[in-house]
Enzyme design. Structure first.
Site, PDB file in Angstrom:
ATOM      1  N   LYS A   1       0.864  -1.174   0.000  1.00 20.22           N
ATOM      2  CA  LYS A   1       0.000   0.000   0.000  1.00 20.22           C
ATOM      3  C   LYS A   1       0.910   1.235   0.000  1.00 20.22           C
ATOM      4  O   LYS A   1       1.711   1.423   0.904  1.00 20.22           O
ATOM      5  CB  LYS A   1      -0.910  -0.013   1.223  1.00 20.22           C
ATOM      6  CG  LYS A   1      -1.831  -1.221   1.257  1.00 20.22           C
ATOM      7  CD  LYS A   1      -2.584  -1.352   2.572  1.00 20.22           C
ATOM      8  CE  LYS A   1      -3.626  -0.294   2.729  1.00 20.22           C
ATOM      9  NZ  LYS A   1      -4.488  -0.534   3.922  1.00 20.22           N
TER      10      LYS A   1
ATOM     11  N   ASP B   1     -15.959  -2.255   7.833  1.00 20.05           N
ATOM     12  CA  ASP B   1     -16.221  -2.668   6.451  1.00 20.05           C
ATOM     13  C   ASP B   1     -16.057  -4.180   6.319  1.00 20.05           C
ATOM     14  O   ASP B   1     -15.438  -4.665   5.386  1.00 20.05           O
ATOM     15  CB  ASP B   1     -15.282  -1.938   5.483  1.00 20.05           C
ATOM     16  CG  ASP B   1     -15.719  -2.079   4.032  1.00 20.05           C
ATOM     17  OD1 ASP B   1     -16.851  -2.534   3.792  1.00 20.05           O
ATOM     18  OD2 ASP B   1     -14.928  -1.745   3.130  1.00 20.05           O
TER      19      ASP B   1
END
Length: 783
Positions: A545, A638
């Site tokens: 990332k 999430d």
């Protein structure tokens, strides 16, 4: 302040793209720009089809994410397995095409037609058509599984074309409809074909056999290996593409197999007459195995295809390197010679010669009689640099003007916006204020007060919301936990970023990207006790990332917080942070890569293969990971099958990449002025009150269980629009028996569906804990 910011940025990106293309080297990983189906840059007249069912399902309606007409292009009648109906798009110019996206006909929930598979044909002139095949020789691409979710297919190899035909494929007689977007960038190199001797097999003793042929050669018209943007590595046996043979990235020849000539002759044909500055050849130099760059090259030029070769050639002798075995580009000056075709002879310096990429630097020839004056080159370069600097300054001034305008307007708009939102919520959930409909102009209480009068209270200061900068909905954690973390709390070590080799982009968000990379020497770097599985000597794949260069200072701070949080997580069912690269920009965090992808894709791509025991085992693993997060007071926010990844042993690890992937964009609902939200997985209090707690994660866990036992064949509440899903949360709040629950999946035992229903309890104390869920599920799994 009135200028269109998106238009300016588009022009700026287009200028950069054109400058990159002028260098003759296009990177397929970054040449992924929408070519204009969705935003109508491609005109209706440029979209045709072999047939259409109705006027309202004509080819002009085949635009991704748009629902004009009856929602898509549909060929006439039932599509049969023998049919070759097609949708044709004229891109208007030669284009480097890298990605194709498709959808079915959703038509605001009234359509359910889509193509499960399709083929791709392409042409440069609209007359000679070729069939695209992937690097393994397969011509059929996977299409859609429902009418609304878009499916993105990377073209490996990419193609150079102007015309594209999408041909839906079916095994049974069925109705098919399609919406499409094409992605790539302009092709400025001008090279349209080349010819060369077929590559050969290399059979070195003690090493794998290397097949060095051009696997993307169609046998008649076109070779693509040396113009597909893939640069070979130093070791020619190591490939950038997976599931292919050693030597795949190179085209290579053995000296003694070409007779006594001692060279390889290649001929290149271009779209028009050009003035050539140089030729760049990416060549292997692994001299320890008899491979070297070419010793010299001679090139001849043909101004027109029907003319003869000019007698005067350009010769260049390379400087051979017997100390550095790295593959490298060799630049051959071509002295601004004018030609439409070039023939070059590359002379051997050793037993083998291998190329992975060839590009030309040229400009379109405006006059065949007056070749460009070399003395003007510095002036032209100076003018170009000046123009780019002026453009950057103009863009900066416009953006600054917009920023100032927004700051000045924000205060005056905030109060008006809040009043509108309050009025809208009162109208949407009127009984929250205690029965009856409140008059719009007579506000008895604010929505926040109304909701808190009956709903359990969780103070907003209890948690810090941390939106992952890579587009992921990262964990929320207690505020004191974040504030007390310091640099020494990051247990992950600094990894040498030069040892991360880019493979492909997995996803992206507003300020960051997620890349699949190969990490050289990572097991040795992590040392004993490494969380990595035994790779049997193979390369280690990781997910990286990375914070983009244009990220704000706030995004940078959030990214560092995200690293601090991830460095504290250590559980078999939670994705692990392995190391970081934060000593210099761009900031990176390196996490485990799950080779079997996410659980949603894993289940949806299989028919009834998974047993009840398998599904229960998956559920237990997810509950175990969430139990660990809950023990740390971490809130995921999430949880869904798209965020549950599987390694090669099918161990599930909870992650947060889902939002960063276009594949799952339809799972998120964008609220004006706020971040996107996974509303179909969210508890009522999260949607209405913005409260994210472990109890709201339990609600999402119930929806995740429902996904698992439906084998991810449909989206939760698939018959409801996003607005209807939000309205349904109001029914949960009012609790008058009118709320809509998810149905019981056929594969789900009654006792397990009862557990799901408890997860969706209106009152938070009635919902089970993750410890309770884990204990309830674990006995059902065969250990």
């Amino acid at each position: 302040c009135c200028c269109d910011r998106r238009t300016i940025m588009h022009l700026f990106l287009l200028l950069i793209l054109q400058a990159t293309a002028a260098l003759g080297q296009i990177d397929p990983a970054h040449c992924r720009y929408a070519l204009g189906m969705e935003d109508r840059r491609i005109k209706d007249d440029d979209i045709t089809a072999s047939s259409q069912w109705y006027e309202t399902t004509g080819p002009q309606y085949a635009r991704l994410n748009r629902e004009e007409g009856d929602g898509a292009w549909c060929p006439e009648g039932q599509l049969e397995p023998s049919d070759s109906q097609y949708l044709q798009v004229d891109l208007g110019r030669l284009t480097f095409l890298t990605v194709v996206g498709t959808q079915g006909r959703y038509a605001r929930n009234s359509g359910n037609e889509f193509a499960r598979a399709y083929r791709l044909n392409y042409s440069r002139d609209g007359l000679l058509w070729k069939s695209w095949k992937n690097r393994l020789g397969n011509a059929v691409m996977e299409g859609n599984k429902n009418a609304y979710t878009s499916v993105i297919n990377d073209l490996h190899p990419p193609i150079i074309t102007r015309y594209v035909r999408l041909i839906p494929v079916t095994k049974l007689s069925t109705t098919v409809c399609m919406r499409v977007e094409l992605y790539g960038c302009p092709w400025e190199d001008g090279l349209i074909s080349y010819s060369a001797p077929e590559g050969q097999l290399m059979m070195p003793p003690g090493y794998p056999i290397a097949s060095l042929n051009d696997s993307t050669y169609d046998g008649v018209h076109e070779r693509r290996r040396l113009t597909d943007g893939v640069i070979g590595q130093d070791d020619f046996l190591v490939t950038r593409q997976y599931h292919v043979w050693p030597g795949y990235d190179y085209l290579g020849w053995r000296n003694d197999s070409l007779g006594t000539q001692g060279y390889v002759e290649m001929e290149f044909v271009f779209d028009r007459q050009r003035n050539f500055t140089s030729l760049k050849v990416h060549s292997n130099n692994m001299f320890s195995r008899g491979v070297k760059i070419f010793s010299s090259v001679s090139c001849w030029f043909k101004p027109r295809l029907i003319a003869g070769w000019e007698a005067e050639s350009v010769a260049f002798k390379t400087v051979l390197d017997d100390r550095n075995p790295s593959a490298r580009y060799v630049t051959v000056p071509l002295n601004r010679r004018t030609a439409k075709s070039i023939r070059c002879r590359f002379y051997f310096a050793d037993v083998w010669m291998m190329f992975s990429e060839i590009s030309f630097q040229s400009a379109v020839n405006a006059s065949t009689s007056d070749p460009p004056d070399d003395g003007n080159t510095p002036i032209l370069i100076g003018c170009l640099v000046t123009i780019i600097l002026l453009l950057v300054i103009i863009i900066f001034l416009i953006l600054w003007c917009q920023y100032v305008c927004k700051v000045l307007e924000k205060k005056s708009q905030r109060k008006e916006t809040q009043e509108k939102q309050n009025k809208h919520l009162i109208l949407l959930f009127p009984t929250a204020c205690g029965g009856g409909y409140a008059e719009p102009d007579v506000t008895q209480c604010t929505p926040h007060q109304c909701f808190h009068s009956n709903a359990p209270h969780y103070a907003e200061t209890d948690i810090v919301r941390l939106q992952g900068v890579t587009g992921s909905n990262m964990y929320a954690v207690p505020a004191l936990t974040v504030d007390s973390l310091t640099r020494k709390d990051i247990s992950a070590a600094e990894f040498p970023r030069q040892q991360l080799i880019f493979r492909e982009k997995l996803g992206e968000g507003q300020f960051g990207e997620v890349h699949l990379c190969e990490a050289e020497g990572l097991p040795e770097f992590l040392g004993e006790g490494s969380p990595l599985p035994d790779r049997d000597g193979r390369s280690v794949l990781v997910a990286v990332k990375q914070l983009r260069a244009d990220a704000t200072s706030q995004a940078r701070n959030d990214f560092l917080k995200e690293i601090k949080i991830m460095s504290r997580l250590n559980d078999p069912n939670i994705i692990r942070l392995l190391c970081v690269c934060v000593s210099s920009d761009p900031l990176c965090m390196v996490t485990e890569y799950m080779e079997n992808g996410d659980l949603n894709m894993f289940l949806s791509q299989r028919e009834i293969e998974s047993t009840l025991s398998d599904l229960l085992h998956m559920s237990v693993q997810i509950s175990s990971g969430m139990k660990y997060l809950a023990s740390l007071n971490f809130v995921h926010r999430d949880l869904a099958t798209r965020n549950c990844l599987l390694d090669r042993r099918l161990t599930i690890k909870i992650a947060d990449f889902g939002m960063s992937r276009n594949l799952y964009s339809s799972d998120y609902y964008r609220i004006q002025g706020r971040a996107v939200l996974p509303i179909r997985w969210m508890a009522w209090e999260s949607i209405l009150l913005g409260k994210f707690t472990t109890a709201s994660d339990v609600w999402a866990f119930g929806v995740t269980l429902w996904e698992i036992f439906t084998l991810c064949k449909e989206q939760p509440y698939s018959l409801l629009s996003d607005e209807q899903v939000i309205e349904n949360t109001g029914e949960f709040f009012r609790n008058q028996g009118r709320q809509i629950f998810l149905y019981a999946p056929p594969l789900c035992p009654p006792s397990l569906f009862e557990l799901m229903m408890r997860c969706w309890s209106r009152d938070i104390p009635d919902r089970p804990t993750f410890e309770g869920l884990y204990q309830a599920l674990r006995p059902h799994v065969n250990q």
